[in-house]
Design an enzyme around this catalytic site. Structure first.
Site, mmCIF file in Angstrom:
data_model
loop_
_atom_site.group_PDB
_atom_site.id
_atom_site.type_symbol
_atom_site.label_atom_id
_atom_site.label_comp_id
_atom_site.label_asym_id
_atom_site.label_seq_id
_atom_site.Cartn_x
_atom_site.Cartn_y
_atom_site.Cartn_z
ATOM 1 N N GLU A 1 18.670 -5.790 60.591
ATOM 2 C CA GLU A 1 18.588 -4.405 61.070
ATOM 3 C C GLU A 1 17.554 -4.257 62.188
ATOM 4 O O GLU A 1 16.392 -4.642 62.022
ATOM 5 C CB GLU A 1 18.213 -3.500 59.884
ATOM 6 N N LYS B 1 14.497 2.441 49.904
ATOM 7 C CA LYS B 1 15.284 1.485 50.699
ATOM 8 C C LYS B 1 14.486 1.098 51.944
ATOM 9 O O LYS B 1 14.464 -0.060 52.364
ATOM 10 C CB LYS B 1 16.639 2.105 51.071
ATOM 11 N N ASP C 1 14.171 -14.771 45.557
ATOM 12 C CA ASP C 1 15.353 -14.093 45.020
ATOM 13 C C ASP C 1 15.216 -12.586 45.274
ATOM 14 O O ASP C 1 14.542 -11.877 44.525
ATOM 15 C CB ASP C 1 15.435 -14.414 43.518
ATOM 16 N N HIS D 1 15.954 3.799 67.251
ATOM 17 C CA HIS D 1 17.050 2.882 66.970
ATOM 18 C C HIS D 1 17.939 2.649 68.189
ATOM 19 O O HIS D 1 18.606 1.637 68.274
ATOM 20 C CB HIS D 1 17.963 3.476 65.866
HETATM 21 C C1 MEV Z 1 16.833 2.808 57.197
HETATM 22 O O1 MEV Z 1 17.167 1.447 57.024
HETATM 23 C C2 MEV Z 1 15.621 3.169 56.351
HETATM 24 C C3 MEV Z 1 15.251 4.654 56.339
HETATM 25 O O2 MEV Z 1 16.381 5.425 55.961
HETATM 26 C C4 MEV Z 1 14.120 4.840 55.347
HETATM 27 C C5 MEV Z 1 13.755 6.268 55.063
HETATM 28 O O3 MEV Z 1 14.597 7.162 55.210
HETATM 29 O O4 MEV Z 1 12.606 6.470 54.629
HETATM 30 C C6 MEV Z 1 14.851 5.138 57.708
#
Ligand code: MEV
Length: 437
Positions: A88, A272, A288, A386
């Site tokens: 990413e 995430k 892992d 991004h």
């Molecule tokens: C994207 O890979 C991760 C985000 O969505 C994390 C977040 O929203 O805190 C930008």
């Protein structure tokens, strides 16, 4: 490259803008990577099909992913370059930038508990749960001694079984049963093999003592006795950028965190973002990542409601302060960490000498990554950062090569249309002919 500052420690100013070859020239000149490890990291001498064939079944190839280095990290006073494997865009840039902000206050402070894993034994068909629990606890020392005999090497370096716990599951779809936990210090290993062997070994004894039937015997990925914590302080004045005032950015970050702290839908995305950083280092070191993911999310739900793994607030001087706490079952010996040449080179690059130290770096990267996401979300939004990298990927998909990638990406960002059909149109307008395969 603008190299006004000399590279030192984990600061490599201008690295981002260098070409691949120039980056390597710099790393070589600065002696930051040993000669032997260069090929292991570039991929030339990394995992061979032959080695892969011994790792999993039905091997027909290997699958490369980008490996980059996060810069500016200082963890517990030590400068280090952090290898990250991730597909990413923006992840490595985000972590590096936040590490730069954190280093103004000394970088990340991190700590870990002892590397204790939990092995579980499900004991079914017990006539009297309370009595069986009592008997098992009375035999604790014997059970620990039996488990200790399995791995003399681990014992010698200070690891081995530590404790036995017995839990009652009063109601389940099949009624009540007991769960025995074997607490096992695995030192520098991830520990799955040691723990699984140990629980299988003591199961017959558990059956005799309890009068029940030992069913599942497997480690728990909710490794909540193997915890890593990181803390950082970001000076208030370092938070201002563009038209955003420092207080506005700080408070925006705290407000964003409060959303994750109180809503599982947001917490999943927030966590995430943390795992973007955590997994990238876990993968780079051959660990892992599914185990780490499972542990992190189960830990995030330990209070009964899924919530944020991190916290953000301000100190008495108004600086932003953050912390991250999570289980981290990672090792530096055994399994892919030893077999995969790239993983070995990654561990060496960081100068890591223990599993605990590795976990301390990983949790710090997770915290940096979380901050990068919250800072962007709380201000200009995530898409802006991004766009450039996304545009490069679209340019490559459209067939651009070499300098045309950057030229095409810049044009699309300027136009505000980042789509493959537009990329192809522009290439055609420029009379661009991609080289033949
Ligand atoms: C994207 O890979 C991760 C985000 O969505 C994390 C977040 O929203 O805190 C930008």
């Amino acid at each position: 490259m603008k190299m006004n500052d000399k590279p030192s420690g984990s600061r490599l100013p201008g690295f981002y803008n260098l070409s691949f070859d120039k980056r390597w020239e710099l790393l070589r000149k600065a002696n930051l990577i040993s000669q032997d490890d260069i090929g292991r990291i570039t991929g030339a001498d990394s995992l061979t099909v032959d080695q892969a064939d011994h790792m999993i079944e039905n091997v027909i190839g290997t699958f490369p992913l980008p490996l980059g280095i996060a810069l500016n990290f200082v963890v517990n006073g030590r400068e280090l370059l952090v290898p990250m494997v991730v597909e990413e865009p923006s992840v490595i840039a985000g972590a590096s930038f936040m590490a730069k902000l954190a280093r103004a206050s000394g970088g990340f402070k991190a700590e870990t508990s002892e590397p204790e894993m939990i092995g579980q034994i499900q004991v079914l068909d017990i006539p009297d749960l309370n009595l069986a629990q009592e008997k098992l606890l009375a035999e604790k020392q014997n059970l620990i001694s039996i488990a200790a005999g399995i791995d003399p090497v681990l014992e010698k370096i200070g690891g081995g079984p530590r404790d036995i716990e017995v839990r009652k599951i009063e109601s389940s779809p099949i009624g009540s049963f007991l769960v025995v936990h074997l607490i096992y210090d695995v030192r520098d290993a991830m520990g799955a093999n040691a723990v699984n062997t140990a629980v299988e070994k003591i199961s017959p004894y558990i059956e005799t003592i309890s009068g029940g039937r030992a069913h599942l015997r497997i480690l728990s990925n909710l490794a909540d006795r193997r915890i890593a914590k990181a803390y950082c302080t970001i000076r208030l004045e370092d938070l201002a950028f563009s038209d955003y005032k420092a207080e506005q950015v700080r408070d925006g970050i705290i407000e964003s965190w409060a959303f994750a702290a109180s809503d599982p839908y947001r917490a999943a995305t927030h966590n995430k973002g943390i795992m973007n950083g955590v997994d990238a280092v876990v993968i780079a070191t051959g660990n892992d990542w599914r185990a780490v993911e499972a542990g992190a999310h189960a830990f995030a739900a330990r209070g009964g409601i899924y919530t944020s793994l991190s916290t953000w607030g301000k100190d008495d001087s108004g600086n932003l302060i953050g912390s991250l706490e999570m289980p981290l079952a990672v090792g530096i010996v055994g399994g892919a960490t030893r077999v995969h040449p790239g993983a070995r080179a990654s561990i060496k690059l960081m100068g890591i000498t223990s599993a605990r130290e590795l976990a301390e770096v990983i949790v710090s990267v997770g915290l940096a990554q979380n901050l990068a996401a919250l800072r962007a979300l709380a201000t200009e939004g995530i898409q802006r950062g991004h766009m450039g990298l996304h545009a490069r990927q679209v340019a490559i998909s459209a067939g651009a090569e070499g300098s045309f990638i950057e030229r095409l990406a810049e044009k699309m960002v300027l136009e505000g249309t980042i789509r493959i059909d537009r990329a192809q149109e522009l290439l055609e307008e420029w009379g661009y002919l991609p080289s033949e395969e």
